[in-house]
Every structure is written in structure tokens, then in C-alpha cells.
Design a protein around this motif. Structure first.
Motif, PDB file in Angstrom:
ATOM      1  N   ARG A  49     -12.581  47.783 108.635  1.00  0.00           N
ATOM      2  CA  ARG A  49     -13.501  47.208 109.625  1.00  0.00           C
ATOM      3  C   ARG A  49     -14.941  47.260 109.110  1.00  0.00           C
ATOM      4  N   ASN A  50     -15.316  48.378 108.508  1.00  0.00           N
ATOM      5  CA  ASN A  50     -16.669  48.496 107.966  1.00  0.00           C
ATOM      6  C   ASN A  50     -16.922  47.470 106.868  1.00  0.00           C
ATOM      7  N   ARG A  51     -15.895  47.217 106.078  1.00  0.00           N
ATOM      8  CA  ARG A  51     -16.037  46.201 105.035  1.00  0.00           C
ATOM      9  C   ARG A  51     -16.340  44.845 105.663  1.00  0.00           C
ATOM     10  N   ARG A  52     -15.656  44.542 106.744  1.00  0.00           N
ATOM     11  CA  ARG A  52     -15.898  43.266 107.406  1.00  0.00           C
ATOM     12  C   ARG A  52     -17.296  43.219 108.021  1.00  0.00           C
ATOM     13  N   ARG A  53     -17.747  44.320 108.561  1.00  0.00           N
ATOM     14  CA  ARG A  53     -19.102  44.364 109.116  1.00  0.00           C
ATOM     15  C   ARG A  53     -20.137  44.087 108.018  1.00  0.00           C
ATOM     16  N   SER A  84     -20.200  40.538 107.196  1.00  0.00           N
ATOM     17  CA  SER A  84     -20.875  39.774 108.245  1.00  0.00           C
ATOM     18  C   SER A  84     -22.392  39.871 108.108  1.00  0.00           C
ATOM     19  N   LEU A  85     -22.885  41.093 107.811  1.00  0.00           N
ATOM     20  CA  LEU A  85     -24.330  41.260 107.642  1.00  0.00           C
ATOM     21  C   LEU A  85     -24.846  40.497 106.431  1.00  0.00           C
ATOM     22  N   LYS A  86     -24.075  40.548 105.340  1.00  0.00           N
ATOM     23  CA  LYS A  86     -24.489  39.811 104.147  1.00  0.00           C
ATOM     24  C   LYS A  86     -24.517  38.313 104.421  1.00  0.00           C
ATOM     25  N   SER A  87     -23.551  37.847 105.200  1.00  0.00           N
ATOM     26  CA  SER A  87     -23.514  36.433 105.543  1.00  0.00           C
ATOM     27  C   SER A  87     -24.721  36.044 106.374  1.00  0.00           C
ATOM     28  N   ALA A  88     -25.106  36.930 107.333  1.00  0.00           N
ATOM     29  CA  ALA A  88     -26.271  36.643 108.181  1.00  0.00           C
ATOM     30  C   ALA A  88     -27.558  36.630 107.368  1.00  0.00           C
ATOM     31  N   VAL A 120     -18.372  41.705 115.964  1.00  0.00           N
ATOM     32  CA  VAL A 120     -18.154  43.149 115.837  1.00  0.00           C
ATOM     33  C   VAL A 120     -17.547  43.498 114.487  1.00  0.00           C
ATOM     34  N   PHE A 121     -16.575  42.719 114.045  1.00  0.00           N
ATOM     35  CA  PHE A 121     -15.816  43.109 112.866  1.00  0.00           C
ATOM     36  C   PHE A 121     -16.057  42.229 111.648  1.00  0.00           C
ATOM     37  N   GLY A 122     -16.967  41.289 111.768  1.00  0.00           N
ATOM     38  CA  GLY A 122     -17.347  40.521 110.596  1.00  0.00           C
ATOM     39  C   GLY A 122     -16.309  39.529 110.152  1.00  0.00           C
ATOM     40  N   ALA A 123     -15.356  39.165 111.024  1.00  0.00           N
ATOM     41  CA  ALA A 123     -14.329  38.211 110.644  1.00  0.00           C
ATOM     42  C   ALA A 123     -13.675  37.671 111.898  1.00  0.00           C
ATOM     43  N   ASP A 124     -13.091  36.478 111.798  1.00  0.00           N
ATOM     44  CA  ASP A 124     -12.348  35.922 112.920  1.00  0.00           C
ATOM     45  C   ASP A 124     -10.961  36.537 112.913  1.00  0.00           C
ATOM     46  N   LEU A 125     -10.563  37.119 114.035  1.00  0.00           N
ATOM     47  CA  LEU A 125      -9.308  37.846 114.065  1.00  0.00           C
ATOM     48  C   LEU A 125      -8.136  36.973 114.482  1.00  0.00           C
ATOM     49  N   LEU A 126      -8.403  35.803 115.045  1.00  0.00           N
ATOM     50  CA  LEU A 126      -7.324  34.927 115.473  1.00  0.00           C
ATOM     51  C   LEU A 126      -7.200  33.767 114.494  1.00  0.00           C
ATOM     52  N   PRO A 127      -6.145  33.749 113.680  1.00  0.00           N
ATOM     53  CA  PRO A 127      -6.003  32.707 112.679  1.00  0.00           C
ATOM     54  C   PRO A 127      -5.682  31.356 113.322  1.00  0.00           C
ATOM     55  N   THR A 128      -5.904  30.285 112.560  1.00  0.00           N
ATOM     56  CA  THR A 128      -5.604  28.937 113.032  1.00  0.00           C
ATOM     57  C   THR A 128      -4.662  28.276 112.050  1.00  0.00           C
ATOM     58  N   PRO A 129      -4.038  27.169 112.445  1.00  0.00           N
ATOM     59  CA  PRO A 129      -3.149  26.471 111.518  1.00  0.00           C
ATOM     60  C   PRO A 129      -3.838  26.029 110.247  1.00  0.00           C
ATOM     61  N   ALA A 130      -5.170  25.860 110.295  1.00  0.00           N
ATOM     62  CA  ALA A 130      -5.885  25.412 109.101  1.00  0.00           C
ATOM     63  C   ALA A 130      -5.913  26.484 108.015  1.00  0.00           C
ATOM     64  N   ALA A 131      -5.819  27.703 108.428  1.00  0.00           N
ATOM     65  CA  ALA A 131      -5.853  28.796 107.446  1.00  0.00           C
ATOM     66  C   ALA A 131      -4.470  29.006 106.865  1.00  0.00           C
TER      67      ALA A 131
END
Length: 555
Positions: free
Chosen positions: A418-422, A425-429, A452-463
Motif C-alpha cells: 500500500r505504501n508503494r502505491r501511495r 500516487s505522490l510521484k504522479s501528482a 488513498v492507495f495510489g491505484a485504482d482497485l477495481l479493474p475494468t475490461p480494458a485492463a
């Protein structure tokens, strides 16, 4: 293991020691890298940091494999067959090999299994690598203590490959004694046994590809060493001179003492101690028994004289039943006796600085007595637990399938991811380039989780499915269920509902879900050596002589 039992043990330990509540045991954990940098030598920490990305990289692929092949029938099959690779299975059947005249096979099994447990345990405690994350993996197991150990390498794979390899060698050495169809069938059975155990560790989500590959290679090496040098070693031990036996015992004690200290309280060392006691008892018993009039020298010295056609089914059954009963009586008497006798001795030795304390074991000066211990033995359980274990085989426990952290190892790896994702997310911002994930723009509840976690947790068919499974890593509350196939919605409902709290509350919530491990006492090390050394001596010498004296032998 019931949670209330752990609570009672912790309360008993605190009351007996009259000390403040000890810090919770953070066993087999994957804490932040600073923790391992402090606790591990630089070279061990460097190796660990090199391999951690491999463990995380392979997790979504393991989940994809699991997703493609899981069925209720296979869940049950691999949950049950995993028991065939456990230490308990081998320890129950090893004495029977000795009592039925297969001493050469029994000794080979002891040597390979003990070496496998020792060296896989050394690697586990040396590198402190966690198991693959859940979610996205489902953990399928009938062992409540399995997740307490580090993941790398797989000791199940080590044991299965070494045993299968040696059995195939024996078959090929005696090919002329078997019908061609029987010969082929037994070889296929050995291969199938190893393949079932190894693939089952992947299927059950308990190990990754790296774990089973290295574990299998280790098993193959140990099996080959036994094939090449095993018979020579048996003859060396059975000499009339006791010196070889004493040298072997000394080497074992040195290996025990030099077993690396883990960064967390991993129970691998407990199994190492138990099997070390077995090897010591086997060597001492084999040397002494080979000098007696009760043993024969074919195919190796110290072999128990046995002929099924001469004894018959009734006497053979009585031998085995009586032998097993004596083993459990020995364990039931000696274990509590030693846990009462040894603490005062340890306190004296501790005062004169003759003890070298081991991390994560409570020193005798910090407690007055050892309470009744639950779940302290992964090899031979107490007789009182056997009905419960048999019932579990008929009616698997509801914790047979789990999603989410099951131990401190899982909890810390979840927090680390989770911290890695955070950070991403900060680097992206801030405009810093980061590896791009294929996922849609978050909205609503998803947007909150992404923040909160720096990533989308619900995948989509596009992924891609692998990327979708990767999004599930680092999520999860504990969820326990029966042996049922997975659904995609399970990951969302069980794994992706994340707490809206600060970091400390998040960490506390994760750890509150975990079953607290028990306190471990310093006297347990010598206790295991004596108890399991005695069990091995009974298997090799004590019970065979008793059988002869009471009319269940060949003489």
C-alpha cells in the motif's frame, strides 16, 4: 488453532512471568526495509531486497493460474494432499519403516527430511521473504500455522522431490524383482506424488514459482547426496567404535547453534530442532542396536529382523499399534516433565553466563513456570488432538480457504505494498514519471480508494487480467470460507473494501484481524531435542528389542 486458546496462553505466560504484557510476536513479517536493514547483516538484507520484487512480480501470475484452474474438487484434493508433504505425515510413518524391517529406507528418509527441513529453514530465516500476497491469491490450507513461516523456499517441495527421487532410485535398483507393469506403475506414482505436492503449493496460493523451483532443486540435491553417500554413511555409523556417532552428534549440535537468526519470530527453527533430535536419536540408536544380538546386517547393519509371512497380520498390527502407543506415552510424559525440570537449571546457567540466548525465545529468568502449551508442535501432535485432526480430514475447517492477511507476514507485506502505491500516487501528482497501469479514471468510491492507495482497485475490461489482479495486491480484510471456487466479486467485497483511516488505524485494523501466536520459551529447544531424540531411539532400538522380549519379534 482457536483464537481463544492463544489468548489464554498469552494470559498464562504474562501471569507466570509477572511481567508486563510482552510485545506482540511479529512473526515471519515483512516490515519496512529499515527494519530488515537493522535486524539483518548487510549481505542478507541486500539479498532480500533483490528477491522481494520477484515475489511481488509473480503474485498476479499465480493468481491468474489459480483463477484459471480452480474447482471445488481440486480445492479439496490439493488441501488434503498437502498433508502428505507435512512433517507430521513423515514422522508418523517413519517409525513403521524401522519396525517392519525397512531400516535402510527409514534412515534414508530421516537423513533427507532432516536435511531438507534444516537447509530450507536456513534459507527461510536467512532471507526472510514473505509468501505471495493475498489477495489476489486465495490461501487454501488445512494447517493453521502454515502462514506463520517465511515463504522461500518451499519445504513441502524439498521433501517431496527428495523422497520421490530416492524411491525411484530404489525401484530402479531392484527392477528385476518387480513385474514390468508394477515397476512402471510405482515409478509413475512417485513422479505423481512429487508433482502433486509441488504444483499444489502453487494452486493453494501458499508459495510462488521461485519458492517451489528452489525448493525442488534443493530436494533433488539432497536426494542425490543420499543416493551416492547414504549407504557409506550408514556403514560408518554402525562401526564398533562409537567415535563416528559422537562426531555426527557434534556436527548436528554445531548446525543447530549456527542456524541463522531471523528478523522476525518465524517458527522454522522449531522444526529444525525437532528433526535434529530425530537424527541424533537415530544415529545413537543405530550404533548401539547394531552391536546387539537383536539386529541383522542385511541390507545394512542395525536392521530390524522382520518377516510378514512369519509374523502374520495380527502380530504385525500389534507391533505397530504398541510402538505408536509407546511413542505417544513417551512424549506425553517427557515433555511436561522437562518443561518443569529445565527452567531452574536454565536460570542457574543464565546467571553464570553459560547460555547463549536466541532471539524471540523468552529467557527462563523472565518466567516462573511454563504453562500448558497449545499448538507448539508441528511434527507429532499430542494424542488428545488426534480426534480433532481426524475430524478436520472428514470435515475441513472453515478456514480452509482464506482471503486477506493471515499472519504478521501478510499484514506487513500488505502495508508495504500500500505504501508503494501511495508513493507512486505522490510521484504522479508531482509530475514524476512512474510505470503506467492500464485502468480507467476513478470516480466516486473508486476515486477515494485511488487517492488513498495510489491505484485504482477495481479493474475494468480494458485492463489485462494480470494488471487487474495486480490492482488487488495490498488490499484485503481477512475472509474465511469453505472449499468453494472463487468469484471476481469476492475480491471486491472481501479484498477491496479499505478503511478510511490514518496509517496507524489502518495498521491496527489489519493486526487486530490476526490470530496472535503463542509465547515461546527457551527450554523448548532442549525439550524438543530430548523428546524427539527419544522417539527416534524408540523407533530404531527400544521398541524392536521390546517386541522381541514380549513375543512380537522373530526370535
Amino acid at each position: 488453532m482457536h483464537a481463544e486458546q492463544h489468548v489464554e496462553e498469552a494470559a498464562d505466560a504474562v501471569q507466570s512471568s509477572r511481567l508486563p504484557t510482552p510485545e506482540p510476536r511479529l512473526d515471519a513479517g515483512n516490515k519496512d526495509h529499515d527494519h530488515y536493514a537493522r535486524r539483518l547483516p548487510a549481505w542478507r538484507n541486500s539479498l532480500r531486497k533483490t528477491l522481494i520484487p520477484v515475489v511481488r512480480w509473480e503474485t498476479p501470475y499465480l493468481a491468474l493460474l489459480q483463477e484459471k484452474v480452480r474447482t471445488p474438487a481440486l480445492d479439496s484434493y490439493f488441501a488434503y494432499t498437502a498433508n502428505l508433504g507435512t512433517h507430521t505425515f513423515y514422522m508418523v510413518f517413519l517409525p513403521i519403516l524401522f519396525w517392519c524391517g525397512h531400516t535402510h529406507l527409514g534412515r534414508a528418509m530421516v537423513h533427507m527430511l532432516a536435511a531438507g527441513i534444516y537447509f530450507s529453514g536456513v534459507l527461510k530465516d536467512m532471507l526472510c521473504l514473505p509468501r505471495p500476497l493475498s489477495p489476489p491469491l486465495y490461501r487454501i490450507t488445512m494447517s493453521g500455522s502454515a502462514a506463520l513461516e517465511y515463504g522461500f523456499p518451499s519445504s513441502h517441495s524439498t521433501n517431496a522431490v527428495s523422497v520421490a527421487m530416492y524411491c525411484i532410485h530404489l525401484l530402479r535398483s531392484t527392477a528385476e524383482q518387480h513385474h514390468p507393469n508394477v515397476y512402471l506403475g510405482l515409478q509413475l506414482l512417485a513422479y505423481f506424488f512429487a508433482a502433486t505436492i509441488v504444483f499444489g503449493r502453487l494452486y493453494c496460493g501458499m508459495h510462488g514459482f521461485l519458492d517451489v523451483i528452489v525448493g525442488s532443486l534443493l530436494g533433488a540435491v539432497l536426494g542425490q547426496i543420499q543416493i551416492v553417500y547414504g549407504h557409506t554413511f550408514d556403514l560408518w555409523i554402525a562401526q564398533g567404535n562409537v567415535t563416528p556417532t559422537l562426531i555426527a552428534l557434534l556436527v548436528i549440535l554445531v548446525l543447530i547453534r549456527t542456524h541463522p537468526e531471523p528478523a522476525d519470530d518465524c517458527p522454522c527453527y522449531d522444526d529444525t530442532i525437532a528433526f535434529a533430535g530425530v537424527v541424533m536419536g537415530v544415529q545413537l540408536g543405530a550404533w548401539h542396536f547394531s552391536q546387539s544380538r537383536y539386529s541383522i546386517d542385511t541390507p545394512i547393519p542395525s536392521t530390524v529382523h522382520f518377516d510378514f509371512h512369519h509374523l502374520g497380520l495380527l502380530k504385525t498390527t500389534l507391533r505397530i499399534a504398541l510402538g505408536v502407543l509407546i511413542v505417544f506415552v513417551w512424549r506425553a510424559i517427557m515433555k511436561p516433565a522437562l518443561l518443569k525440570i529445565l527452567p531452574p537449571i536454565y536460570r542457574v546457567l543464565e546467571r553464570v553466563r553459560m547460555l547463549i540466548p536466541r532471539a524471540f525465545f523468552l529467557n527462563a529468568s523472565n518466567y516462573t513456570s511454563v504453562p500448558h502449551l497449545h499448538g507448539d508442535d508441528n511434527l507429532i501432535p499430542p494424542a488428545s488432538e488426534i480426534p480433532h485432526m481426524l475430524n478436520n480430514l472428514v470435515h475441513p475447517r472453515k478456514r480452509a480457504v482464506s482471503v486477506g492477511p493471515q499472519s504478521a507476514a501478510d499484514a506487513y507485506e500488505t502495508l508495504a505494498y500500500r505504501n508503494r502505491r501511495r508513493r507512486e500516487s505522490l510521484k504522479s501528482a508531482e509530475g514524476t514519471p512512474i510505470p503506467k497501469r492500464s485502468s480507467p479514471s476513478p470516480t466516486g468510491r473508486q476515486a477515494h480508494k485511488g487517492a488513498v492507495f495510489g491505484a485504482d482497485l477495481l479493474p475494468t475490461p480494458a485492463a489485462s487480467r494480470v494488471q487487474s489482479l495486480e490492482q488487488m495486491m495490498g488490499t484485503g480484510k481477512v475472509s474465511l470460507g469453505l472449499l468453494t471456487p472463487p468469484k471476481d466479486s469476492d475480491y471486491v467485497e472481501r479484498g477491496a473494501r479499505m478503511p478510511n483511516t490514518d496509517l496507524e488505524d489502518e495498521k491496527r485494523e489489519l493486526f487486530d484481524q490476526l490470530t496472535k501466536p503463542r509465547v515461546r520459551y527457551d527450554v523448548e529447544v532442549v525439550t524438543k531435542l530430548i523428546v524427539y531424540g527419544g522417539i527416534a531411539w524408540l523407533a530404531v532400538e527400544g521398541n524392536p528389542i521390546l517386541f522381541e522380549c514380549i513375543g512380537l519379534g522373530m526370535r
